[in-house]
Write an enzyme that holds these catalytic residues in place. Structure first.
Site, short mmCIF file in Angstrom:
data_model
loop_
_atom_site.label_atom_id
_atom_site.label_comp_id
_atom_site.label_asym_id
_atom_site.label_seq_id
_atom_site.Cartn_x
_atom_site.Cartn_y
_atom_site.Cartn_z
N LYS A 13 0.83 -1.21 0.00
CA LYS A 13 0.00 0.00 0.00
C LYS A 13 0.86 1.26 0.00
CE LYS A 13 -2.61 0.70 3.65
NZ LYS A 13 -2.47 2.05 4.23
N ARG A 88 -11.59 3.65 8.33
CA ARG A 88 -11.35 2.28 8.78
C ARG A 88 -12.65 1.55 9.09
NH1 ARG A 88 -5.93 1.30 10.01
NH2 ARG A 88 -4.78 3.21 10.42
N ARG A 127 11.24 -11.45 6.43
CA ARG A 127 12.13 -10.34 6.77
C ARG A 127 13.07 -10.73 7.90
NH1 ARG A 127 8.17 -5.11 6.39
NH2 ARG A 127 7.36 -5.92 8.35
N ARG A 160 12.39 -10.00 13.88
CA ARG A 160 11.73 -9.11 14.84
C ARG A 160 10.39 -9.71 15.24
NH1 ARG A 160 10.67 -3.56 12.53
NH2 ARG A 160 9.46 -4.95 11.23
N ARG A 171 -2.37 -10.32 13.07
CA ARG A 171 -2.64 -8.98 12.56
C ARG A 171 -3.56 -9.03 11.35
NH1 ARG A 171 2.97 -6.83 11.32
NH2 ARG A 171 1.99 -5.11 10.22
#
Ligand SMILES: [Zn+2]
Length: 215
Positions: A13, A88, A127, A160, A171
């Site tokens: 995005k 949202r 990542r 992380r 999430r």
């Protein structure tokens, strides 16, 4: 061109926002930036928002929408804008819609980037970062020369907490739950353009532009 862009974390995005902003020369308005800006400039709404934020509470819709309204009055919004991360909820979408209708400047389109959950898990879950110098890698798209070791300082690469698969799945679940009613709302009023967010960036930008230009 008045557009809202919706997409889950890891959907690209941010990149597509920048592309749209440049392509149509419209300001990129994110509710987070707007809030931070109002707080730092100590505007009336900013000061009110600060009270909520400093006590760990959510900033009420009324304040955010008030900031949006002020932002839309700025001259750079005359040719349109790109909304990012807002609305949202359906409630926010309804108030926003009424606000824009009153200005005779309704949204032209709501672009939703569609990326399968498994693809996002690959993107975000791959990542890695160097525990010592912080350099970022991706196990598939940008791997180090030696697996698990930083190219620059040879220290071990770490994952992380945010990039752990479990966290990402959580999430995404929360995001999908919260966003589904919003997508339905815009689909029902004929504003939703669902864009395949998988592939080369330029292709995705092209798909978005094609969808917007038939509006
Ligand atoms: Zn390093």
């Amino acid at each position: 061109m008045r557009v809202a862009l919706i997409g889950p974390p890891g959907s690209g995005k941010g990149t597509q926002s920048a592309n749209l902003r440049d392509r149509y020369a419209i300001p990129h308005i994110s509710s987070g930036d707007l809030l931070r800006d109002a707080v730092s400039r100590e505007t009336e709404l900013g000061m009110q928002a600060k009270e909520f934020m400093s006590s760990g509470r959510l900033v009420p819709d009324k304040l955010v929408l008030g900031m949006m309204k002020e932002r839309f009055e700025q001259p750079d919004c005359a040719a349109g804008f790109l909304l990012d991360g807002f609305p949202r909820t359906v409630a926010q979408a309804e108030v926003l819609g009424a606000m824009l209708d009153a200005k005779h400047a309704p949204l032209d389109s709501v672009v939703a980037l569609v990326v399968a959950r498994e693809e996002i898990v690959v993107r975000l879950g791959g990542r890695r970062s160097c525990g010592k110098c912080g350099k970022l890698y991706h196990v598939t798209f940008d791997p180090p020369a030696v697996a698990g070791k930083c190219d620059a300082c040879n220290a071990d690469l770490v994952i992380r907490d945010d990039d752990r698969e479990e966290t990402i799945r959580q999430r995404l679940e929360v995001y999908e739950e919260q966003t589904a009613p919003l997508l339905d709302y815009y689909r029902n009023i004929g504003l939703l353009a669902e864009i395949d967010g998988v592939g080369v960036q330029a292709d995705i930008s092209g798909r978005i532009a094609a969808a917007l230009e038939v509006v």
